[in-house]
Design an enzyme around this catalytic site. Sequence first.
Site, PDB file in Angstrom:
ATOM      1  CD  GLU A   8     -27.182  29.984 -16.462  1.00 53.03           C
ATOM      2  OE1 GLU A   8     -27.050  31.134 -16.036  1.00 53.03           O
ATOM      3  OE2 GLU A   8     -26.252  29.347 -16.989  1.00 53.03           O
ATOM      4  CG  ASP A  80     -26.107  31.044 -19.915  1.00 50.82           C
ATOM      5  OD1 ASP A  80     -26.860  30.400 -20.659  1.00 50.82           O
ATOM      6  OD2 ASP A  80     -26.436  32.123 -19.396  1.00 50.82           O
ATOM      7  CG  ASP A  82     -21.072  32.523 -18.247  1.00 47.45           C
ATOM      8  OD1 ASP A  82     -21.523  31.481 -17.726  1.00 47.45           O
ATOM      9  OD2 ASP A  82     -21.675  33.605 -18.205  1.00 47.45           O
ATOM     10  CD  GLU A  84     -21.824  33.100 -11.741  1.00 49.33           C
ATOM     11  OE1 GLU A  84     -22.370  33.010 -10.623  1.00 49.33           O
ATOM     12  OE2 GLU A  84     -20.671  33.542 -11.892  1.00 49.33           O
ATOM     13  CE1 TYR A 286     -24.185  33.302 -22.587  1.00 56.39           C
ATOM     14  CE2 TYR A 286     -21.823  33.634 -22.323  1.00 56.39           C
ATOM     15  CZ  TYR A 286     -23.087  33.466 -21.768  1.00 56.39           C
ATOM     16  OH  TYR A 286     -23.236  33.462 -20.406  1.00 56.39           O
ATOM     17  NE  ARG A 288     -23.844  37.509 -18.463  1.00 59.03           N
ATOM     18  CZ  ARG A 288     -25.109  37.088 -18.602  1.00 59.03           C
ATOM     19  NH1 ARG A 288     -25.357  36.036 -19.365  1.00 59.03           N
ATOM     20  NH2 ARG A 288     -26.099  37.700 -17.977  1.00 59.03           N
ATOM     21  CG  HIS A 330     -17.884  32.553 -24.973  1.00 64.11           C
ATOM     22  ND1 HIS A 330     -18.027  31.187 -24.971  1.00 64.11           N
ATOM     23  CD2 HIS A 330     -17.877  32.931 -23.675  1.00 64.11           C
ATOM     24  CE1 HIS A 330     -18.104  30.765 -23.712  1.00 64.11           C
ATOM     25  NE2 HIS A 330     -18.010  31.802 -22.915  1.00 64.11           N
TER      26      HIS A 330
END
Length: 676
Positions: A8, A80, A82, A84, A286, A288, A330
């Site tokens: 990303e 990533d 997540d 998104e 990570y 988030r 996560h």
Amino acid sequence: MTTLVIVESPGKVKKVSAALGDGFKVMASVGHVRDLPANDMGVEPPLFALRYQPTERGKEILAKLRQAASQASRVILATDPDREGEAIAWHLADALKLKNPERVTFTAITDEQVNKAIAAPRQIDMPRVHAQEARRALDRIVGYRVSPALSERAGQRLSAGRVQSPAVRLIVDLERKIAAFKVTEHYGAELTLANGDGTMWKAAWDTRPFLRDGESYLMDDKLALQAAAVRAVTVAAFEDGQKGRAPAAPFTTSTLQQAAGRRLGFTEKLTMDLAQKLYEAGLITYHRTDAPNMDAAGMEDIAAYARGAGLRLADKPRKWKAKEGAQEGHEAIRPTHAADLDAGDGAEQQALYRLIWQRAVASQLADAVYAVRTATLTGQADGTVFTFMATGRTLTDPGWLAIYAEDTEDEDKTGDGDNPAANPVPALTVGECRTVAQGRVLTKKTKPPSRIKRTDLGPELEKLGIGRPSTYAAIIENILTRNYVSVDSKGFLRPMALGEAIRDALVGRFAFAELDYTRELEEQLDQIAEGKANYATVVAGAWGALDDELGALATAAITPAHPCPECGRALVRRKGEFGHFWACSGYREHGCKVSLPDAKGKPGERKAPPPPTGFKCPDPKCGKELARRQGVSKPAKRGMKGRPYDFYSCTGFPRCDKRFQTGADGKPVFPAAGAG
């Protein structure tokens, strides 16, 4: 042929390339390559299909990726980890028309984690993609359907947001509770006693036996004065003991933003930007996440460091219960290698890394231990027996505090939450008598609820189930930059007039302004991600609710920014043929014809009526006076000149819109008789 790996962020390319070695080509999508249209909703009922288009940057990136994909034997999407990132992976697969895309995620950008992920690819998780799309659709629907209606009613640009509006409501409602709070004055008493070495210690009067049923505070100042008059006490109970204080959990997204704001003075956005760079550099996991626990490998890495550094570990690896509604997709945020005490590019990254390191390492260390001494004392005054309590606490073993010492203001207060001042209670014997050096009455006042600090809003929203970790920085940024909320000199959030207007317009009319509804909707998004709910069903439900709720907006008592001088409804700025002007929003429904000129974005003074010309409108149904209009229009663009105009128009406008050119003799040029 090579394997194309698409990540990303460009910041990951070098690190991932080095981890994978020959046979792999790593390129970056630079975030989203497609998005919904910028100027319309892009959500089409009844199926609520989303209409995507490449972003300006995305067009160029897709062209490069398409060429690289055509030359690769295998394409791996490593965006990533997540929702998104899952959605970006799907957009890439769809836009590039990939036949067999493979999906991997890196929980940390280290050689071990990168190669482990590449060795176990999976398919794109479409339920997670649909959950991200549902969030996007719901945000668009609320923004595009409610915001214009709200702005029209207020006569100024107001923005309703599915998550930002509940956040604003939270701050407005709290401010109103504070304003309505009534202070209650109540009383206590405190005795001061002396040790043999000249040090003093204190004991507080236990007022509970004197409270009437239903009372929380002692209101009798005479009784407090009597308690303060006690001059001799007897030891009724005494205990020497120890008490441990456990560390807080490793950071989640919201607690990291909170601690970085408090300790380092970083905004939420800066914290997330710095954490992104640390993650891309392979220094932290990570960032988030709403999970408070590290994985087994992370705990063992910290344990190995602690043993080598001579730090005492907890008896067993520590774990914490996640907050209700946490996704726990996560692990908690931690350094990838605890042996790296300092890391990061530049002072800000280094400071944030150190904070993450301290919190993660401290979480696995032994409790801090305090020697706790408690005493119960009794005494009499005027025949009434009073009981007093004394507590002293001394740190005997710092445990985890040796690593993360300044933890008293963090969000997860642990142990008993106390931070008592030194109170050197001596060793006492039950039955022993002590003389009181002095006593005093304590006059106390109840305090209103405390305002929320900017650093605490994310954890507060998380506790209420509003939004998700990745959204908190954007929520706070939005409500501040749009002047719905302000931050005072001490960091507390206060509502502004616009925020109060939005809250009052939405609450009681729109379900999305209710805190419970917002939390329930987040749960529905989670269910979509888990394959337990359907995208179209969830979005259709929200759309249908808005159909009914928008009708109720007409009854909202919104104070207009610029009220009409005649009917009081909002004046709205419009653009006409000759530039901007202000018109009453009640024109269509109520026939109010007030219009005012524009004065640098605000309503100007009403123009005086045009002087009589002596010419009448030739329309037999009208016959009103014609007015001569002369002047220069506003320039269409900066640097251009406006064009002069000279014409006659009917003063019966808007019912009569007749206009006539001005002739050489200065008179209106009427059409010839019989002309169409």
